[in-house]
Design a protein around this motif. Sequence first.
Motif, PDB file in Angstrom:
ATOM      1  N   VAL A  10     -28.801  10.168-126.685  1.00  0.00           N
ATOM      2  CA  VAL A  10     -27.665  10.119-125.770  1.00  0.00           C
ATOM      3  C   VAL A  10     -26.695   9.033-126.227  1.00  0.00           C
ATOM      4  O   VAL A  10     -27.082   7.867-126.377  1.00  0.00           O
ATOM      5  CB  VAL A  10     -28.125   9.838-124.331  1.00  0.00           C
ATOM      6  CG1 VAL A  10     -26.919   9.698-123.394  1.00  0.00           C
ATOM      7  CG2 VAL A  10     -29.055  10.949-123.840  1.00  0.00           C
ATOM      8  N   ALA A  12     -23.393   7.576-124.716  1.00  0.00           N
ATOM      9  CA  ALA A  12     -22.410   7.516-123.636  1.00  0.00           C
ATOM     10  C   ALA A  12     -21.178   6.776-124.148  1.00  0.00           C
ATOM     11  O   ALA A  12     -21.292   5.734-124.804  1.00  0.00           O
ATOM     12  CB  ALA A  12     -23.000   6.800-122.430  1.00  0.00           C
ATOM     13  N   VAL A  41     -21.746  11.863-124.130  1.00  0.00           N
ATOM     14  CA  VAL A  41     -21.352  11.907-122.723  1.00  0.00           C
ATOM     15  C   VAL A  41     -20.071  11.096-122.548  1.00  0.00           C
ATOM     16  O   VAL A  41     -20.060   9.877-122.766  1.00  0.00           O
ATOM     17  CB  VAL A  41     -22.457  11.351-121.813  1.00  0.00           C
ATOM     18  CG1 VAL A  41     -22.043  11.467-120.346  1.00  0.00           C
ATOM     19  CG2 VAL A  41     -23.776  12.074-122.053  1.00  0.00           C
ATOM     20  N   ASP A  43     -17.293   9.291-120.439  1.00  0.00           N
ATOM     21  CA  ASP A  43     -17.234   8.645-119.125  1.00  0.00           C
ATOM     22  C   ASP A  43     -15.802   8.212-118.820  1.00  0.00           C
ATOM     23  O   ASP A  43     -15.262   7.311-119.467  1.00  0.00           O
ATOM     24  CB  ASP A  43     -18.161   7.425-119.108  1.00  0.00           C
ATOM     25  CG  ASP A  43     -18.088   6.663-117.802  1.00  0.00           C
ATOM     26  OD1 ASP A  43     -18.070   7.314-116.739  1.00  0.00           O
ATOM     27  OD2 ASP A  43     -18.035   5.416-117.837  1.00  0.00           O
ATOM     28  N   LEU A  63     -20.406  16.605-123.230  1.00  0.00           N
ATOM     29  CA  LEU A  63     -20.376  16.804-121.783  1.00  0.00           C
ATOM     30  C   LEU A  63     -19.741  15.604-121.098  1.00  0.00           C
ATOM     31  O   LEU A  63     -19.626  14.522-121.674  1.00  0.00           O
ATOM     32  CB  LEU A  63     -21.772  17.074-121.224  1.00  0.00           C
ATOM     33  CG  LEU A  63     -22.875  16.019-121.350  1.00  0.00           C
ATOM     34  CD1 LEU A  63     -24.011  16.344-120.377  1.00  0.00           C
ATOM     35  CD2 LEU A  63     -23.467  15.984-122.749  1.00  0.00           C
ATOM     36  N   ASN A  65     -19.555  12.829-117.899  1.00  0.00           N
ATOM     37  CA  ASN A  65     -20.428  12.113-116.975  1.00  0.00           C
ATOM     38  C   ASN A  65     -20.360  12.774-115.607  1.00  0.00           C
ATOM     39  O   ASN A  65     -19.298  12.838-114.985  1.00  0.00           O
ATOM     40  CB  ASN A  65     -19.993  10.652-116.889  1.00  0.00           C
ATOM     41  CG  ASN A  65     -20.879   9.828-115.965  1.00  0.00           C
ATOM     42  OD1 ASN A  65     -21.876  10.315-115.432  1.00  0.00           O
ATOM     43  ND2 ASN A  65     -20.520   8.561-115.786  1.00  0.00           N
ATOM     44  N   GLY A  74     -23.488   7.536-117.212  1.00  0.00           N
ATOM     45  CA  GLY A  74     -23.349   8.301-118.442  1.00  0.00           C
ATOM     46  C   GLY A  74     -24.681   8.519-119.135  1.00  0.00           C
ATOM     47  O   GLY A  74     -24.982   9.624-119.603  1.00  0.00           O
ATOM     48  N   THR A  77     -26.697  11.024-117.119  1.00  0.00           N
ATOM     49  CA  THR A  77     -26.183  12.384-117.323  1.00  0.00           C
ATOM     50  C   THR A  77     -26.756  12.971-118.602  1.00  0.00           C
ATOM     51  O   THR A  77     -27.189  14.136-118.641  1.00  0.00           O
ATOM     52  CB  THR A  77     -24.643  12.373-117.387  1.00  0.00           C
ATOM     53  OG1 THR A  77     -24.124  12.028-116.100  1.00  0.00           O
ATOM     54  CG2 THR A  77     -24.091  13.735-117.798  1.00  0.00           C
ATOM     55  N   GLY A  78     -26.766  12.180-119.669  1.00  0.00           N
ATOM     56  CA  GLY A  78     -27.340  12.649-120.926  1.00  0.00           C
ATOM     57  C   GLY A  78     -28.816  12.929-120.813  1.00  0.00           C
ATOM     58  O   GLY A  78     -29.309  13.949-121.326  1.00  0.00           O
TER      59      GLY A  78
END
Length: 304
Positions: A10, A12, A41, A43, A63, A65, A74, A77-78
């Motif tokens: 991930v 972020a 992710v 944010d 994607l 957040n 963030g 979310t990942g």
Amino acid sequence: MTAQPPVSVVIATCDRPGKLERAVRAVLDQDYAGSVQCLVVYDGVEVRPLAVDVPPGRELVHLANARTKGLPGGRNTGCDAASGELLAFCDDDDCWQPDKLRRQVEALLADPAGVAVTCGVRLAGPGIDRDRPGPTRPVTLDDLLADRIMEVHPSTLLVPRSTVAAAGPVDEDIPGGYAEDYEWLLRIAALGPIAVVPAPLVVVEWHGGSFFFGRWATIVDALRYLLERHPEFARSKHGTARIRGQIAFALAASGRRREALRELRTVARLNPAEKRIAATMPVLAGLVSGERVLALAQSRGRGV
């Protein structure tokens, strides 16, 4: 755990063109034989699909957040979207060495008691290019209560999903998201020892500042929250003195002199040798700003 467990990474980001692509390429270009999923992710900024090559056995996901704004949301979310058996984070301005995942998976497989694995780092930036090898033995909760151990960095950790499930998500309630990585790390270490590959397998961009530079009130609130959430600090006088010394420094830097003096008295009772006493006194006396002391420490690859 399978012999070559799939890994989800991930990243972020608030989007740093160039640096973000570099971090993603380093993840996708790992010499690890298992599959690697990289989740970027975004944010607080628009999702920007990255123009990077995705080799076979690799997946790149973009994607937004979907949780609390900020780094904790963030990262969570990942994690929510990740499919791998192992989970890792990478800051968007850091860069993995090509053998990071392979060597860390080997270390996890060789140490069934380990709940995660970390590694050393290389600090690179203006005026600094220094290797900081990781610890030479597994890291315990008592180690992390006594000392933050900066080499156990978010970009160095590789964690089985079973550990993530037991530790819980990154704390989205910690004030300002400050020290969210350390707070999560304490919960992980409470489950068992963290294995170590001492080699510096992550290049950490060290630029003498951070998102929290000068945000003293947020730092005070977050560190007090940390002590309240983790009463196990009571068994480490040095660890408690370290955190309260950081609080005292931030209070002094923000002009809250009486509160800073009260904290310093407590710090001195817990550990008269705590180095943050000496760092805080000239700030209290008005001889130097907190920002100046912090910048000097960071120029040497340290914090306060």
